[in-house]
Structure formats: structure tokens, C-alpha cells
Design a protein around this motif. Structure first.
Motif, short mmCIF file in Angstrom:
data_model
loop_
_atom_site.label_atom_id
_atom_site.label_comp_id
_atom_site.label_asym_id
_atom_site.label_seq_id
_atom_site.Cartn_x
_atom_site.Cartn_y
_atom_site.Cartn_z
N GLY A 1 26.44 -21.17 21.57
CA GLY A 1 27.00 -20.34 20.50
C GLY A 1 27.53 -19.01 20.99
O GLY A 1 28.25 -18.33 20.27
N ASN A 2 27.14 -18.62 22.20
CA ASN A 2 27.59 -17.34 22.75
C ASN A 2 28.87 -17.45 23.56
O ASN A 2 29.41 -16.44 24.01
CB ASN A 2 26.50 -16.76 23.65
CG ASN A 2 25.63 -15.77 22.92
OD1 ASN A 2 26.00 -15.34 21.82
ND2 ASN A 2 24.51 -15.41 23.49
N LEU B 1 23.99 -26.33 29.28
CA LEU B 1 23.37 -27.44 30.00
C LEU B 1 22.61 -28.36 29.04
O LEU B 1 22.72 -29.58 29.10
CB LEU B 1 22.44 -26.89 31.07
CG LEU B 1 21.67 -27.92 31.89
CD1 LEU B 1 22.61 -28.78 32.70
CD2 LEU B 1 20.66 -27.23 32.81
N GLU B 2 21.86 -27.75 28.14
CA GLU B 2 21.08 -28.56 27.19
C GLU B 2 22.00 -29.42 26.32
O GLU B 2 21.69 -30.56 26.01
CB GLU B 2 20.22 -27.66 26.30
CG GLU B 2 18.97 -27.15 26.96
CD GLU B 2 18.16 -26.27 26.02
OE1 GLU B 2 16.98 -26.56 25.83
OE2 GLU B 2 18.71 -25.30 25.48
N ASP C 1 29.00 -21.43 35.75
CA ASP C 1 28.27 -20.16 35.75
C ASP C 1 27.75 -19.80 34.37
O ASP C 1 26.98 -18.85 34.22
CB ASP C 1 29.16 -19.04 36.31
CG ASP C 1 30.46 -18.93 35.55
OD1 ASP C 1 30.90 -19.97 35.01
OD2 ASP C 1 31.01 -17.82 35.44
N ARG C 2 28.17 -20.52 33.34
CA ARG C 2 27.64 -20.24 31.99
C ARG C 2 26.63 -21.31 31.57
O ARG C 2 26.28 -21.40 30.39
CB ARG C 2 28.76 -20.21 30.94
CG ARG C 2 29.97 -19.36 31.27
CD ARG C 2 29.78 -17.87 31.12
NE ARG C 2 29.05 -17.41 29.97
CZ ARG C 2 29.58 -16.71 28.97
NH1 ARG C 2 30.87 -16.47 28.94
NH2 ARG C 2 28.84 -16.27 28.01
N ASP D 1 23.52 -21.67 31.67
CA ASP D 1 22.27 -21.30 31.02
C ASP D 1 22.48 -20.36 29.85
O ASP D 1 21.54 -19.77 29.33
CB ASP D 1 21.33 -20.67 32.06
CG ASP D 1 21.01 -21.65 33.17
OD1 ASP D 1 20.83 -22.84 32.85
OD2 ASP D 1 20.97 -21.24 34.34
N ASP D 2 23.73 -20.22 29.43
CA ASP D 2 24.00 -19.40 28.25
C ASP D 2 24.00 -20.28 27.01
O ASP D 2 24.36 -21.45 27.06
CB ASP D 2 25.37 -18.71 28.37
CG ASP D 2 25.34 -17.61 29.41
OD1 ASP D 2 24.24 -17.08 29.65
OD2 ASP D 2 26.39 -17.30 29.98
N ALA D 3 23.61 -19.67 25.91
CA ALA D 3 23.62 -20.42 24.65
C ALA D 3 25.05 -20.82 24.31
O ALA D 3 25.99 -20.03 24.47
CB ALA D 3 23.05 -19.55 23.53
N GLY E 1 22.38 -23.07 19.34
CA GLY E 1 21.15 -22.42 19.83
C GLY E 1 20.63 -23.03 21.11
O GLY E 1 19.56 -22.66 21.59
N MET E 2 21.35 -23.99 21.65
CA MET E 2 20.91 -24.60 22.91
C MET E 2 21.90 -24.19 24.01
O MET E 2 23.05 -23.89 23.73
CB MET E 2 20.85 -26.12 22.77
CG MET E 2 19.90 -26.56 21.67
SD MET E 2 19.93 -28.34 21.33
CE MET E 2 18.66 -28.93 22.41
N THR E 3 21.44 -24.21 25.25
CA THR E 3 22.32 -23.78 26.33
C THR E 3 23.39 -24.84 26.57
O THR E 3 23.29 -25.97 26.10
CB THR E 3 21.55 -23.56 27.63
OG1 THR E 3 21.02 -24.82 28.05
CG2 THR E 3 20.42 -22.58 27.46
#
Lengths: 441, 277, 305
Positions: B162-163, B105-106, B155-156, B158-160, B101-103
Motif C-alpha cells: 500500500g505504500n 514479497l508477501e 529493493d522495495r 519489504d515495503d508494504a 497491508g502486506m509487503t
């Protein structure tokens, strides 16, 4: 939304009048059995101490008929709407409008909150209610740190609220300490209790943690009831000093605020002061939480909720991380408790029951775990909605319980169902709640 | 095989009740080299990993980690988060364990937790927003950005997590482990579930981690093309004991290894024999 | 010594009642993995239905006490079981595959509903009944005039518990339903693939749990001679504590935990202070969990990495 979107698998569902009728009949039959004795027969302790009873078959019949009719209506609505699809439940244009409103909702709410005492200056009732709502907003934000961010299930949050309230009440009545000295003390004491409880039990997982926190909440309440010499037992503590505006009392005396300003005294002054006090405290809670989320400790909380094993593999001390979450939440609960005590002027163990914990937990979960705005909205909905039934005192909790069940079925993930990332490179995009875990600790 | 060993496993024992999962296993991993731990299913490889990374406490034996600066750490005495924090051993998991559930980056920011905690003055300085904290945070983001770039996920960012597609998640998990700046990187089946192209990319990534970061790597792998292509040293386990070790070439031709794989699973044995040729 | 023996008897009787309720918690937890917060209130409803049906039967002119008790038992088990079934259907089934907290809050809501439903429908005052089963035996005449008493109602509570438990054990271990239940507990998806009707099995779990709670409710009514709308909360928390203490998910554990909580409570009241008996029970729960994180008979949780 429309029947045309029905998927083939659903299309096979039986429909038609006979089916609806059969379902309604079964529902009515079940209702008849369920209510036969509980509604149909009313018992009461008679004048001689024995039990007497009388029948209420009219009420029973009416209720069963209601269930029958209600069942038909529900079934008709369900067939008319087609299968409930979560995505299409709210049409796209409404969704985009909502997301637009969502961006402005928080600032608008904030501005409105600041203006409440101005708009409703003459309406004591509304001011009182707003203070109550804000108290729950603050409690919700406090518990949100524990449940929403760290994913630890705390069913005894009210214990810390009680510790805060009694800390202030006892320190003020016994030692004459002022509210402003006691407020930090109440928070520190509550946090201390949080650590004391948390240290041994935080390695428990899931529902074990839930029952231990619940037990802790009950222990605190029972000790308060029974330790009469300290806490006054069930009679509570009364005569708790009202807060002063940095030393200036808000009363009718010569040294009071009204006299000093040379205006006519009005009890509303104190109410307005209390309103801004709790608003400031709630906003401080919010600010600190938002800040903490962007710090390593806050990220560790959320990571803990997502995957504890991975956290350990990354060198995160899960015990201290959980403890800080627990203590932070407890501290906010303690602050809110001190405020509660000073607002009421009187506290008793009755205010710190499990129902209170459940209410705050419901506010957090319904808000959408981890969402600050969601918690504020759900506190407003729950407490406000609860007030609507003030006239029907008897039915209030009944309706509240039904509402809780229905709301959970309607939105299991809460009103605000997405998570905002704490840091981003290019795009600040929300994360769908389907991905966000809810922890198991 | 002599030389500079970063990790020395000495007569490691692990029992679960009456079952001996790892029996008197000894091997060593050389510094700045890639060591592979292979063996048929159920040989006890992941158990060894869990002992090294502190998830299990060994029933017996010693695991020594020798740092570049000469410090030696007895891993079997540390446990839990301290393995990563103090001994600088990072790991990935067989079934990817990102924070879904975190990006992306996170995820990499969480990996820098301990460094950032220090920089934020245990949260106090950070809460006040002091410049020193802001600077540290900016550097942490830069490090995360650099690793995202390395694994091709910039480029991903900031995507979660899990995605992300499966292969990306594997690489992100490696990047996350590397953000803890480990001395030893332990990878549990990093190529599992990757297609040929992705697994080729993984090889390059691991080689570059070894060559550029100078990080020693220990990996468990089933994909023999990965093992044969990048390992400097291979340790073969079966039924909790070591049955062979040496260079990929030597191990591949070892009759005991072939027998172990044949006995366990014919296809795997054929894969061992055919790969690399 | 006599005093001790007397407390032991009292504790075992109380513990039997807690144990019967605890089984309902543990069964539901084992299969659905949720804390059924409304279960304490199911127990309360069971007590009320026993009370009302008893009253109705007496006023209809029945005089044979054993016959009345049997009918009351069956009626309250049947109707309470239907409560269990309905609650699962309305409040839990729609949330079956949802997030963990949603069914839990739904259950808390349901608990409020039941508590207040019986308050609204039957009034807030305590409902006393005259002692129905009287008499008993003096087991041992002490020297200081203290006698160890074993009343008939105590015998009945313990006997009823044993019979119900025997039936229940047979049901779980020997019948097709019991096998389905155990299969669902292990792996619902797999059970469904093998032809187990998962929905029906879960429904039956709630039905059986509620029926056991009804037995407990009736025993409580007979033993203490009163019911009130709020008794479900306290008894429910205690029984849940018992289930956790015994190791949630474990059926013998629930009974053991129930007996343990009953004994702790009784002995603490007898030797220390009545006021702090609940504090003692909860404190011991916390202490036990610190040292045995999965309870007395719970299976240790193996962490898969």
C-alpha cells in the motif's frame, strides 16, 4: 503536544472563558435532563407489591455539578494541549523508548510469567488472578486468529468456550474420562461446532456474519440452560474432576503428589500446577499461531482480511480458508473452556454470556488486531483493571463500560498498532496499521 | 486468422436484469500472443473479463481454454477461485487490488498459495517444520525474488504494498498474477494512470512475459499506444458486440471502429487514428 | 383455529414492539454503517423513564389516564431522544471515520454503561406497575370455552405503532430532514458538498431512533407491566435480529422483520415450547440469511470487481 504545533485550521476554533462557560453550561443542562428522572427519582417495589419512590435531588445536583466542573476541566485541558494530533500525542523520545522497550517487553513478560508462582507463592489471590488473566490471554489469542488475522467478525466466540467447558465437564462426570483425554476432545468438538456453524454462514459478509455468530452464541447458551437432563440447566455441572499431573492427583490423599514427594500438602500446589498448565496452553496457542502465520494458510487468512476478491483471483478457496480460521479459533476456545471447567470444578451457563464474548473481542481489538503481544497486554490491562474495582462491585461493569468507550476513542486501532511481516528479504520492518485492512467478513 | 487458440469465446451472452451487457460475442486469443480487447467506455469489456475469470457466470455461450498439454477447459462451468487454481487463468484489476497491508514479497507469496499448500502437506508438514517444506518455501521466495527483480521492485520487497507508488503497484500486481504461473494472463487496463515512461516500461514487461514465459496475454486497454505497439491481435467491442477485429493496423483503419470512437468520444477516436503513426 | 387467532394477535403486538426498536437499528446502520449495540438499552431507558414519569404524575394528583399517558409518552420520548443524541456525541462521533470495529466496541461499551447505570441508579429488582389500561373485547367464543381476546392495551400498542410509523414515514419521505437522511445514506461526502449538514443529520437519526425506542419502551411497560435493567439486552438482540432478518438498512424491512420475529416467538411458544422460543427465532434468522444473505427486503449486494 504543544499549542505551537496548532495548525491554522484549528486556530480558528473559538476559545476563551465565555466559550468554555457556555459549553459547560450546555453539558450541565443536558446532564440535568438526562439524570432528572433516572437519578432524581428512585423507584422500588414496595412492601405491598406496588411501586414506591423517593427523590434524590441532592445526588442529582452533585452529579450535574460534576458534569459542569468536568466539562470546564476537559475544555481547559483541550485548549492547553492544543489540537490532539495522533503523531504528537506521544513525544518522539518516548516513542523511541517505547519501541526499544517493545523489543524486550515480550521476553521480559514471558520470564516474569514463569516466575509468578515463585514470587507470589504465598499469595493465593494473585495466583488466582494470574490464572484468570492467562485464560483470557489464551481466549484472546484464539479469537485473534478469527478476527485479527482472517478479519471475520465473531461475536459468539463464547459459544466455543462453552462447548469446550461442557465437553470436558460432561465427559468427565459421566464417563470418568481424565482431563488429558478430554482436553483434545474438547478442542476437536469445539472446532467441529465451528465448522458446523461456519460452513453455511461464512459466505455472509460483515455485520450479517456478526449477528449470526452472536445468535449462535445465544443459541448454545439457551440450549445449555434448557436441556436440563444433559447439562443440568441453570444449576450447571458440579463435581468436575480436578486435573491430575499425568495421573498423580494433587490432593491430600496418600497417592497424591505431596505424599509421594514426601512434602507437606498444600492447596497452593494445585494452584501452581494450574498456573503452569494454562501458561503452557496459552504459549502453545501463541506458538501455533505464530507458526501458522508463516505458512500458506496463515498468509491466506491475512490476504483474505486485506482483499477477498483478489484472493479468489489468485486461486485461493476462500470458503475453506475462512473455515480453517474459524475452526482453529474455535479449537483454542474449546481448550480454554476445558481448562476453565477443570479449574472451577463447577460450570453454569452464567459464565458463557454475550458479555464474555464482548470482553474477549474487546481484548483483541484493544490489543491491536493481529498483534500477539498486544492481545496479551490488553488482557492484562482489562482483567487486571477490572479486578481493581473488586471492592465496588456495583460500579464495576459501569466503569468497565466507560473504560471501553474511552479506550476505543483514545486508540481505535489498539495498543500495538502495526503489523509484522511474515517473511522478508532484507529488512524486517513493521507495517503501519493505517495500511492494514480489518476485513469485512 | 487461423492457428493455435488458447482461448475461444463463443457467442458469449451476459445479461443483468433486462440489460444485455455482452451480446453473442465471439473471438479467440492465440497462444503465446498478446490479444487486446478495446472499445469505448461501457462497451462491456470488463464484463467479458469477469466472465472469463469466473467472477460472473455468463448467461449464455461458451468460453474454452485449451492448455498446452491438450486439455480443454470450459471456463463458463468453473467459477470463483477454480479459474485460477485449475484453469491457470490469472488476472489483474482495473482498480488495483493488492493486499495493501502486506509487503510486496508477501503479496507474491500469497499468489503461490496453492503450490505452497501442497508443499506444506496442507499445513501439517509445515507446522512441524519438515525439511521438504523449508525447501519449498525457499524456492517460493526465490520465485518471488525473481519476479520482483523483473518488475524492478527488488529493493522495495519489504515495503508494504500500500505504500508503493501507483506505477509500482501496477507492476507488482502483474508480478503477483505471474506468480500463479498462469497459462493465460488477463490484464484489465494495465496502463491506466501510468505516465509515458512507465507505460513504455510496461510494454517491455508484457512483451518479455510473452516471449520468455510463453504466457498468452489478453488485455483491456484504453491507452492506444500500448495497444498498437504490443498487440498481435485486436478485438474491438461496442455496446456489447464485436464490431471489428484484426491486426492493430487493420483495426485502426477500420471505419466502423473510428465511427464507434467518434460517436463515443472524439478524443479517443483521434487517439486511435493518430497513435502508431 | 381460535387458539391460532389468539396467538396471531399476541404475535402481532409483540412484533410491533420489536419493529419499533428495529427501526432504530436499521436507521443508524443505513446512515453510519454501524451496529448501535446500545440501542436495546435505549429502549430499556425509555421504559424506565416512562415508569418514573408515570409514578411522578400520579403522585402529583393527576387522574385523567389519557392525559397522563400522553404526557408520559412525550416526556419519555424527549428524554430518551436526548440519551440517543448524547451517546452519539460522546461515543460514536469521535470514531466516525475510524476503523469499523472501533465504533462497534464503543457501542458495546456504551451498552454496558447504560445497563449498569440503570442498575446502579434504580436498583436491580424488577419494577412492576399495576395494569393501567384494562378491559378488552372477546372476539369469538370458542366451543371448548376458549375465547379469542383482544385487550384494549393490545389495540393501543398496535394503534400507537401505526400512528408513530405513519408520522415517521412522512418524516423520512416528505421533509427536508428525511431527504437529508436519505442523501447521507447514499453518499455522505456528496451530501456534504451539496450543503447537507451531515453531523446534524446523523444526530437527528439517533434522536429519532431513540424516540421510537422510547415509544416501544413505554408500550412494553404498559403491555407487560414491568421493567428491569436487563430487558434492553434481550429485546435489543431480538430487535436487531429483526432488522437483519428484514434486510438491514431497509425501513419497511425492519418493521416486517419485527413482526416476523414476534410471530415466530409467539407461535413457537404456543405450539412447541416456551423455553426454546428464542432458539427458534435465532435459528430462523440463521436459516433465512443462508438462503437470502441480505435479509427479506435488503438490497442484494453487488460485488464490484
Amino acid at each position: 503536544m504543544s499549542a505551537t504545533s496548532a495548525r491554522p485550521s484549528h486556530a480558528a476554533q473559538p476559545s476563551g472563558g465565555a466559550f468554555i462557560l457556555k459549553k459547560a453550561l450546555i453539558s450541565a443542562l443536558v446532564a440535568l435532563v438526562l439524570f432528572s428522572l433516572m437519578i432524581g427519582v428512585r423507584t422500588e417495589a414496595g412492601p405491598q407489591g406496588g411501586l414506591i419512590y423517593w427523590t434524590r435531588f441532592g445526588d442529582l445536583a452533585a452529579l450535574v455539578a460534576t458534569v459542569f466542573g468536568g466539562s470546564i476541566i476537559v475544555e481547559l485541558l483541550r485548549q492547553w494541549w492544543g489540537p490532539i494530533d495522533k503523531d504528537s500525542l506521544v513525544p518522539k523520545p518516548v516513542q523511541s523508548a517505547m519501541s526499544f522497550a517493545g523489543r524486550w517487553l515480550a521476553p521480559a513478560l514471558l520470564v516474569f510469567a514463569f516466575l509468578v508462582p515463585v514470587i507470589f507463592y504465598d499469595q493465593r489471590y494473585i495466583l488466582d488472578l494470574s490464572i484468570l488473566v492467562l485464560t483470557y490471554v489464551m481466549l484472546g489469542w484464539g479469537l485473534n486468529v478469527v478476527v485479527g488475522l482472517a478479519g471475520l467478525l465473531d461475536l459468539g466466540y463464547v459459544a466455543f468456550y462453552a462447548v469446550g467447558a461442557y465437553s470436558y465437564a460432561l465427559l468427565a462426570t459421566n464417563f470418568g474420562l481424565s482431563f488429558w483425554v478430554c482436553l483434545p476432545l474438547a478442542g476437536i468438538l469445539a472446532a467441529f461446532w465451528g465448522v458446523l456453524l461456519g460452513f453455511p454462514v461464512l459466505r455472509l459478509r460483515g455485520d450479517y456474519l456478526a449477528i449470526v455468530t452472536l445468535a449462535f452464541g445465544e443459541i448454545i447458551r439457551l440450549v445449555i440452560i434448557n436441556w436440563q437432563s444433559l447439562t443440568g440447566g441453570p444449576n450447571g455441572v458440579s463435581g468436575i474432576p480436578r486435573p491430575t499431573m499425568f495421573g498423580i492427583p494433587l490432593d491430600n490423599s496418600d497417592s497424591g503428589l505431596a505424599a509421594r514427594l514426601g512434602i507437606e500438602f498444600s492447596p497452593t500446589h494445585r494452584l501452581v500446577f494450574l498456573f503452569y498448565l494454562i501458561l503452557a496452553m496459552a504459549l502453545l496457542t501463541n506458538w501455533v499461531t505464530i507458526r501458522l502465520r508463516r505458512l500458506p494458510i496463515g498468509r491466506a487468512w491475512e490476504a483474505l482480511r486485506e482483499d477477498e476478491v483478489a484472493c479468489r483471483a489468485l486461486g485461493i478457496n476462500t470458503t475453506t480458508t475462512k473455515l480453517t480460521a474459524f475452526a482453529t479459533g474455535a479449537m483454542f476456545g474449546g481448550f480454554a473452556g476445558a481448562f476453565f471447567a477443570t479449574r472451577q470444578g463447577f460450570i453454569s451457563p452464567e459464565s458463557f454470556t454475550f458479555q464474555e464474548s464482548a470482553l474477549v473481542l474487546a481484548i483483541v481489538v484493544l490489543g491491536g488486531m493481529g498483534s500477539q503481544l498486544g492481545v496479551a497486554l490488553s488482557a492484562l490491562t482489562m482483567i487486571g483493571g477490572f479486578e481493581l474495582f473488586r471492592g465496588f462491585d456495583q460500579y464495576r461493569m459501569l466503569v468497565f463500560g466507560i473504560a471501553m468507550v474511552l479506550l476505543m476513542i483514545w486508540r481505535p486501532r489498539g495498543l500495538i498498532g502495526h503489523r509484522a511481516p511474515t517473511v522478508f528479504l532484507e529488512r524486517n520492518q513493521a507495517i503501519s496499521s493505517d495500511l492494514v485492512k480489518e476485513g469485512h467478513g | 486468422m487461423s492457428g493455435d487458440h488458447i482461448l475461444t469465446v463463443d457467442r458469449l451472452m451476459m445479461r443483468f436484469g433486462g440489460i444485455v451487457a455482452v451480446n453473442e460475442l465471439s473471438f479467440a486469443a492465440e497462444r503465446r500472443k498478446i490479444t487486446a480487447l478495446i472499445g469505448p467506455n461501457g462497451a462491456g469489456k470488463t464484463t467479458v473479463f469477469n466472465c472469463i475469470t469466473g467472477f460472473y457466470r455468463p448467461s449464455g455461450g461458451a468460453i474454452r481454454l485449451a492448455h498446452d498439454d491438450g486439455r480443454t477447459i470450459q471456463l463458463e462451468r468453473l467459477n470463483d477461485f477454480r479459474i485460477s487454481k485449475q484453469a491457470k487463468v490469472a488476472r489483474t484489476f482495473q482498480n488495483i487490488r493488492l493486499f495493501p497491508g502486506m509487503t510486496a514479497l508477501e503479496n507474491l507469496m500469497v499468489a503461490q498459495h496453492n503450490a505452497l499448500m501442497r508443499a506444506s502437506g496442507l499445513t501439517v508438514l509445515g507446522l512441524l517444520g519438515l525439511p521438504s517444506w523449508r525447501e519449498a518455501e525457499r524456492r517460493a521466495i526465490d520465485l518471488a525474488r525473481a519476479w520482483l527483480d523483473r518488475v524492478g521492485l527488488l529493493d522495495r520487497a519489504d515495503d508494504a504494498a500500500g505504500n508503493l507508488p501507483y506505477g509500482d503497484q501496477r507492476r507488482l500486481e502483474i508480478a503477483r498474477a505471474m506468480c500463479t504461473e498462469p497459462a493465460l494472463l488477463c490484464l484489465d487496463e494495465p496502463a491506466a494512470g501510468l505516465n509515458a515512461r512507465e507505460s513504455g516500461g510496461l510494454n517491455e514487461l508484457l512483451l518479455s512475459i510473452r516471449n520468455e514465459q510463453g504466457t498468452s496475454i489478453l488485455l483491456i486497454e484504453h491507452d492506444m499506444s500500448v495497444v498498437m505497439e504490443i498487440s498481435d491481435h485486436v478485438v474491438v467491442m461496442d455496446y456489447g458486440v464485436k464490431i471489428a477485429e484484426g491486426t492493430p493496423q487493420a483495426v485502426r483503419d477500420d471505419p466502423k471502429v473510428i465511427a464507434a470512437y467518434l460517436g463515443a468520444d472524439e478524443e479517443e477516436a483521434i487517439a486511435v487514428m493518430e497513435s502508431g503513426t | 383455529m381460535d387458539y391460532f387467532a389468539q396467538q396471531l394477535i399476541n404475535g402481532l403486538v409483540l412484533g410491533s414492539i420489536y419493529g419499533l426498536i428495529a427501526i432504530g437499528y436499521t436507521m443508524v446502520y443505513g446512515i453510519v454503517g454501524m451496529i448501535n449495540f446500545a440501542h436495546g438499552d435505549i429502549f430499556m431507558i425509555g421504559g424506565f423513564i416512562a415508569l418514573i414519569s408515570f409514578l411522578v404524575l400520579v403522585s402529583l394528583g393527576l387522574t385523567a389516564i389519557p392525559l397522563i399517558l400522553l404526557i408520559v409518552l412525550l416526556v419519555s420520548m424527549a428524554i430518551t431522544a436526548l440519551y440517543g443524541w448524547t451517546i452519539e456525541r460522546i461515543a460514536y462521533r469521535p470514531l466516525r471515520h475510524s476503523f469499523r470495529l472501533a465504533p462497534m466496541l464503543s457501542a458495546i461499551g456504551m451498552s454496558f454503561v447504560l445497563t449498569n447505570f440503570s442498575q446502579v441508579s434504580q436498583g436491580a429488582r424488577v419494577k412492576p406497575v399495576p395494569p393501567i389500561i384494562t378491559g378488552g373485547y372477546t372476539l369469538h367464543e370458542g366451543s371448548q370455552g376458549f375465547a379469542v381476546q383482544l385487550s384494549n392495551i393490545q389495540i393501543m400498542v398496535v394503534l400507537a405503532t401505526i400512528v408513530v410509523l405513519a408520522l415517521f414515514t412522512w418524516l423520512v419521505s416528505r421533509t427536508r430532514l428525511g431527504r437529508d437522511m436519505r442523501a447521507c445514506e447514499q453518499d455522505q461526502t456528496m451530501a456534504a458538498l451539496l450543503g447537507v449538514d451531515v453531523d446534524r443529520t446523523i444526530s437527528m437519526t439517533f434522536v429519532i431512533g431513540a424516540a421510537l425506542a422510547a415509544v416501544a419502551g413505554m408500550m412494553y411497560l404498559l403491555y407487560y407491566g414491568l421493567v428491569d435493567f436487563f430487558m434492553g439486552f434481550v429485546a435489543g438482540i431480538k430487535a436487531f435480529t429483526a432488522a437483519v432478518l428484514g434486510g438491514i438498512g431497509s425501513l419497511p424491512g425492519a418493521m416486517l422483520g419485527g413482526l416476523a420475529i414476534g410471530l415466530i416467538e409467539t407461535f413457537w411458544s404456543a405450539y412447541f415450547s416456551v423455553e426454546y422460543k428464542d432458539v427458534a427465532a435465532f435459528s430462523i434468522l440463521i436459516v433465512v440469511l443462508i438462503f437470502m444473505p441480505t435479509g427479506l427486503l435488503g438490497r442484494p449486494e453487488v460485488e464490484k470487481v
